[in-house]
Design a protein around this motif. Sequence first.
Motif, PDB file in Angstrom:
ATOM      1  N   GLY A  11       0.811  -1.212   0.000  1.00 18.47           N
ATOM      2  CA  GLY A  11       0.000   0.000   0.000  1.00 18.47           C
ATOM      3  C   GLY A  11       0.840   1.256   0.000  1.00 18.47           C
ATOM      4  N   ILE A  12       1.902   1.249   0.830  1.00 21.50           N
ATOM      5  CA  ILE A  12       2.779   2.424   0.889  1.00 21.50           C
ATOM      6  C   ILE A  12       3.479   2.629  -0.450  1.00 21.50           C
ATOM      7  CG2 ILE A  12       4.848   3.379   1.970  1.00 21.50           C
ATOM      8  CD1 ILE A  12       3.944   1.983   4.561  1.00 21.50           C
ATOM      9  N   LEU A  13       3.938   1.521  -1.049  1.00 20.01           N
ATOM     10  CA  LEU A  13       4.648   1.638  -2.324  1.00 20.01           C
ATOM     11  C   LEU A  13       3.756   2.251  -3.393  1.00 20.01           C
ATOM     12  CD1 LEU A  13       6.756  -1.627  -2.611  1.00 20.01           C
ATOM     13  CD2 LEU A  13       7.475   0.665  -1.973  1.00 20.01           C
ATOM     14  N   ILE A  14       2.548   1.698  -3.545  1.00 16.72           N
ATOM     15  CA  ILE A  14       1.650   2.235  -4.578  1.00 16.72           C
ATOM     16  C   ILE A  14       1.219   3.646  -4.186  1.00 16.72           C
ATOM     17  CG2 ILE A  14      -0.551   1.323  -3.683  1.00 16.72           C
ATOM     18  CD1 ILE A  14       0.294   1.104  -7.335  1.00 16.72           C
ATOM     19  N   GLY A  15       1.127   3.886  -2.870  1.00 18.26           N
ATOM     20  CA  GLY A  15       0.726   5.210  -2.390  1.00 18.26           C
ATOM     21  C   GLY A  15       1.704   6.296  -2.793  1.00 18.26           C
ATOM     22  N   GLY A  16       3.007   5.953  -2.813  1.00 18.17           N
ATOM     23  CA  GLY A  16       4.012   6.930  -3.225  1.00 18.17           C
ATOM     24  C   GLY A  16       3.769   7.388  -4.651  1.00 18.17           C
ATOM     25  N   ILE A  17       3.369   6.429  -5.499  1.00 21.94           N
ATOM     26  CA  ILE A  17       3.100   6.778  -6.895  1.00 21.94           C
ATOM     27  C   ILE A  17       1.792   7.559  -7.003  1.00 21.94           C
ATOM     28  CG2 ILE A  17       2.847   5.830  -9.208  1.00 21.94           C
ATOM     29  CD1 ILE A  17       4.338   3.313  -7.888  1.00 21.94           C
ATOM     30  N   TYR A  18       0.799   7.145  -6.226  1.00 22.42           N
ATOM     31  CA  TYR A  18      -0.460   7.906  -6.204  1.00 22.42           C
ATOM     32  C   TYR A  18      -0.185   9.357  -5.808  1.00 22.42           C
ATOM     33  CZ  TYR A  18      -3.428   3.722  -6.455  1.00 22.42           C
ATOM     34  OH  TYR A  18      -4.061   2.590  -6.847  1.00 22.42           O
ATOM     35  N   ALA A  19       0.737   9.533  -4.854  1.00 24.66           N
ATOM     36  CA  ALA A  19       1.049  10.886  -4.396  1.00 24.66           C
ATOM     37  C   ALA A  19       1.546  11.729  -5.556  1.00 24.66           C
ATOM     38  CB  ALA A  19       2.087  10.839  -3.287  1.00 24.66           C
ATOM     39  N   LEU A  20       2.375  11.124  -6.404  1.00 29.10           N
ATOM     40  CA  LEU A  20       2.913  11.841  -7.567  1.00 29.10           C
ATOM     41  C   LEU A  20       1.771  12.265  -8.495  1.00 29.10           C
ATOM     42  CD1 LEU A  20       5.659  12.624  -8.687  1.00 29.10           C
ATOM     43  CD2 LEU A  20       5.689  10.510  -9.982  1.00 29.10           C
TER      44      LEU A  20
END
Lengths: 291, 317
Positions: A11-20
Amino acid sequence: MTVFLQSLASGILIGGIYALIGIGMTLIMGVMGIINLAHGQLMMVGMYITYVLFAFLKIDPYISLLVSMPALFLVGVVIQRFLLNPLMKIEAILPENQVLMTVGIGMVLTEIARFIFSSDYKSTTTAFSSQVFFLGTISLNAPMVIAFVIAVALTLILFWFLLKTDLGRSIRATAQDKEAATLMGVNSGRITIITYALGAALVAAAGTVLLPIFYLFPDIGGPFTLKAFVITILGGLGSTVGAIFGGVTLGIAESLGATYFGMQYREMVGFVIFLLVLIFLPGGLKRLTKI
Amino acid sequence: MKRSRVIIAFIALALVLFPLVVKSDYYQHLVILALMWVVIGGSWNLLAGYTGQVSFGHAVFFGTGAYTAGILANKLGISAWWGMAFGGITAALVGLFIGWVCFRLRGPYFALATIAAGEIFRLIATTWESLTEGMVGIMILQTFRSKLPYYYLALLLAAASMFVFDLVMKSKWGFYFISIREDQDAAESLGINTTLYKNVSLLISSFFTGMAGAFYMNYMAFIDPHVVFSLHYISIMAILVGIIGGVATIWGPALGAFIMIGVQETFRSSIFGLAPRWVSQSHALVFGLLVMFVILYMANGVVGDWPKIKRLFLRRP
């Protein structure tokens, strides 16, 4: 416990990309006061550029960041310059004209992609596609980790740009108070163009690093546009720091939702959060921090 | 004043006589769809054009109405025509909930929340298989084989909706709606309960859209989540119908409905079979281009920008 940690990590990994993805949207929201409903579709264009480079020239998706970002920057300039800015001068009854325009742009981009590439699913592979890291008992797949690292790096560069450079300060000034910024000598027309183009380039970068992970098809843009605005609402409209927290929160929530409720609810989790935020925390996470 | 009454009477007569003169099922079908869109476009216009609350999710109300009719027939075993009675009501209840959530906030939140609501409803209709049959969709038997009953029902619905919208806009409510669109703070300071009247507008709008949805279920006899909750083909289409005809006019959406069905069908049939086949796949592209064109050059639609259009054509004799 392992299952929980595993879902949390992905979740955190995909979240970093979502943040972008969310940061681009929130920048545009902050400066122009419009929701860019073509955001996911711009990402889709970035993904197709990466795909074409990979399929015909065998260029590694991560290297094609150097092509997809400038390309989408240009697309963003054209859209803002010739399609969105002229609308400022048009007298119309509806206030949401620019938002409608972005919907139209999104539809046209999707359909052009369908015309050229058909609706087939495409994918790319990289040298690391099947590699997996282990962190204790948690396994992390390599493309995700690389995508996360690139997303974090780009976010840091963006923050440096916004905080330390003249142009970045002008963008923040316009977002805070357009009229005051104009009086201080900021060319707000130019700033809107740069902001939109920057947003487009950031989301293109997200698309490029996501390509080795997701299948690509013309309609992939729509769901990501929706995710982007869920992030924007969650973080607080126009707040870049909020967008990062919003992105990570959405990533974690989706991942946990998929693990504990089932895959088909993955998409719904975001919307439930969206509604809850609207009801209980209007203004988003920004409200909690007062930044 | 008198001239416009003559025109209205003439249009009404033409529409009543149309299916008796034109026997082709195909053209009757197109006009039935156009009449249904008159209802949806008009509903959208009441909320967006007059009250200034731009909805990007009228598919929610359309789909709710359609599914109400479908579920009544499928699960309770009563005629889907009961949906015409209940479809509007359930859609209005859904509208009330959305209004309750969104109208406490200003600006683009409503537009955003309606998109999200559309997606949520589509996902619910897809996943709640025990109620909605999921992706399989709901199929019923058509009551009539002839198109005539459907045609006149659609005509009646369209006329009734336009009559109600006209009535509302001539009443005190109508002035409240417009004042909210023009300046919410000023309206509030004059003692208008803006939240209440936004909800009233949404209620009327969602009710008629739900009726149109229930009609669609009865007429097409088949629905699935991707058709009735579609963002592009229902929600965006409703916006297009509204803006191409002219927002904040009674006749605009009605005209827009016929224009949009005309455009859609022209491209779907590859310009009547004259153009190569790939043209038929381009109708979504044409939709998008049309949105962009209309906003840039005809922001107030055919009816709203009629003087401008007339000038354009009269200038070169």
